[in-house]
Enzyme design. Structure first.
Site, PDB file in Angstrom:
ATOM      1  NE  ARG A   3      11.053   6.301  -2.795  1.00 29.92           N
ATOM      2  CZ  ARG A   3      11.887   5.677  -1.953  1.00 29.92           C
ATOM      3  NH1 ARG A   3      13.113   6.144  -2.083  1.00 29.92           N
ATOM      4  NH2 ARG A   3      11.779   4.706  -1.524  1.00 29.92           N
ATOM      5  CB  THR A   4       4.595   8.694  -1.310  1.00 25.36           C
ATOM      6  OG1 THR A   4       4.934   7.813  -2.315  1.00 25.36           O
ATOM      7  CG2 THR A   4       3.001   9.122  -1.628  1.00 25.36           C
ATOM      8  CG  HIS A  11       1.670   5.117  -6.022  1.00 24.26           C
ATOM      9  ND1 HIS A  11       1.394   6.387  -5.589  1.00 24.26           N
ATOM     10  CD2 HIS A  11       2.810   4.838  -5.129  1.00 24.26           C
ATOM     11  CE1 HIS A  11       2.364   7.001  -4.737  1.00 24.26           C
ATOM     12  NE2 HIS A  11       3.234   5.963  -4.588  1.00 24.26           N
ATOM     13  CE  LYS A  42      -7.954   4.019  21.118  1.00 23.51           C
ATOM     14  NZ  LYS A  42      -8.496   5.115  21.253  1.00 23.51           N
ATOM     15  NE  ARG A  64       1.768   4.668  -0.147  1.00 26.85           N
ATOM     16  CZ  ARG A  64       3.165   4.483  -0.380  1.00 26.85           C
ATOM     17  NH1 ARG A  64       4.176   4.003   0.327  1.00 26.85           N
ATOM     18  NH2 ARG A  64       3.424   5.252  -1.555  1.00 26.85           N
TER      19      ARG A  64
HETATM   20  N1  ASP Z   1       7.186   3.057  -3.630  1.00 25.35           N
HETATM   21  C1  ASP Z   1       6.415   2.468  -4.641  1.00 25.35           C
HETATM   22  C2  ASP Z   1       5.232   2.092  -3.956  1.00 25.35           C
HETATM   23  O1  ASP Z   1       4.671   2.598  -2.815  1.00 25.35           O
HETATM   24  C3  ASP Z   1       7.038   1.281  -5.207  1.00 25.35           C
HETATM   25  C4  ASP Z   1       7.322   0.132  -4.174  1.00 25.35           C
HETATM   26  O2  ASP Z   1       7.008   0.137  -2.935  1.00 25.35           O
HETATM   27  O3  ASP Z   1       7.705  -0.904  -4.677  1.00 25.35           O
HETATM   28  O4  ASP Z   1       4.310   1.542  -4.541  1.00 25.35           O
END
Ligand code: ASP
Length: 304
Positions: free
Chosen positions: A51-52, A130, A81, A102
């Site tokens: 999703r993100t 997040h 590397k 991320r």
């Molecule tokens: N998608 C959310 C996160 O990246 C929740 C999860 O992964 O459980 O934190």
């Protein structure tokens, strides 16, 4: 330059402005089709994401911007590397206008922002925060409840490693008279720093051991997945609190059920048809909230 690193950085007024902008963009999509024309955004993901990453990429492209991406940066970038995160960020910042990052380290977003020539957006920093998820969570709550002040919110599941609940608690703390109920296995309870963050700002935190200890007329239930990938002891077995039709029948017709997704078995599929189950709407809302954020950071909103 406007980085998004932690939910601690937002004020109520900023949230209100962002939610209004999100609705404005959502209701007038054609008018924003070229808002990011000529802008290039990098998505650098060292941990998996559906999703993100995809909603950010959709958001950039719906606003007319372009994307460069590495979805498996741990293996597909020069980290393999031995390159450090700051070096990687310095280099990528020279190619683009903003970076969505991320990374498994709690301090990664701050570390990146310290060396980046372009805005950094934290797309999940380990078990820390997040922030953009919490923005879309609060937007969704606001849409359905009309206001946030005075709400009762049950957070459930992995409150220790779940970065989305950490960010959510920080945003809820901006509002008046908030009560948060926390339902988790003992070893996955909410770290003290988030409890005191909320309490210092006037909120209440009430730990629970079962669904039945939460009020039946609770406003919001927010479930989360057990983050087994962050367990140091892989043999650790934790009890799951499963929301099924029977659990939902305990709660009021006005209680809404959210989840950042992905879910595993903590919400039964039979609950999906319940009108109170809003998790798919919630993830859909995420794309629009991210459009609003990007517009503020890179579009006309950035010139204000
Ligand atoms: N998608 C959310 C996160 O990246 C929740 C999860 O992964 O459980 O934190």
């Amino acid at each position: 330059m406007y980085h998004i690193l932690s939910c601690e950085q937002f004020s109520r007024a900023e949230l209100e402005e962002l939610f209004n902008l999100t609705d404005e963009i959502r209701n007038n999509l054609p008018a924003y089709r070229t808002a990011l024309a000529g802008k290039l955004v990098a998505t650098i993901f060292y941990e998996p994401s559906t999703r993100t990453r995809l909603s950010f990429e959709a958001a950039v492209q719906r606003l007319g911007g372009c994307i460069v991406s590495t979805e498996n940066a741990k293996e597909m970038s020069s980290v393999i590397k031995g390159e450090s995160l700051p070096d990687t960020i310095r280099v990528i910042a020279g190619y683009c206008d903003a970076i969505i990052l991320r990374h498994p380290d709690v301090n990664s977003a701050r570390e990146a922002a310290a060396v980046s020539a372009v805005p950094i957006i934290n797309g999940g920093s380990g078990s820390g925060e997040h922030p953009t998820q919490a923005l879309l969570d609060v937007y969704t709550i606001h849409k359905h409840k009309g206001a946030i002040d005075g709400l009762t919110v049950g957070i459930m599941g992995d409150l220790l490693f779940g970065r989305t609940v950490h960010s959510l608690v920080k945003l809820l703390a901006l509002y008046e008279n908030i009560t948060v109920y926390g339902l988790s296995h003992d070893v996955l309870s909410l770290p003290e720093e988030y409890v005191s963050y909320l309490e210092k700002r006037g909120g209440r935190y009430i730990p629970c051991r079962s669904f039945w200890e939460m009020p039946q007329d609770i406003d919001v239930l927010y479930h989360t997945r057990t983050q087994t990938e962050r367990f140091q002891n892989s043999d650790l077995q934790v009890e799951e609190f499963v929301v099924d039709r029977q659990v939902m029948s305990y709660f009021s017709p006005d209680t809404i059920l959210l989840h950042p997704l992905p879910r595993r078995h903590e919400i039964s599929a039979e609950v999906d048809a319940d009108k109170r189950a809003l998790y798919f709407q919630q993830s859909h809302n995420g794309m629009y909230v991210r459009m609003g954020l990007l517009y503020n950071i890179l579009g006309k909103g950035a010139e204000k």
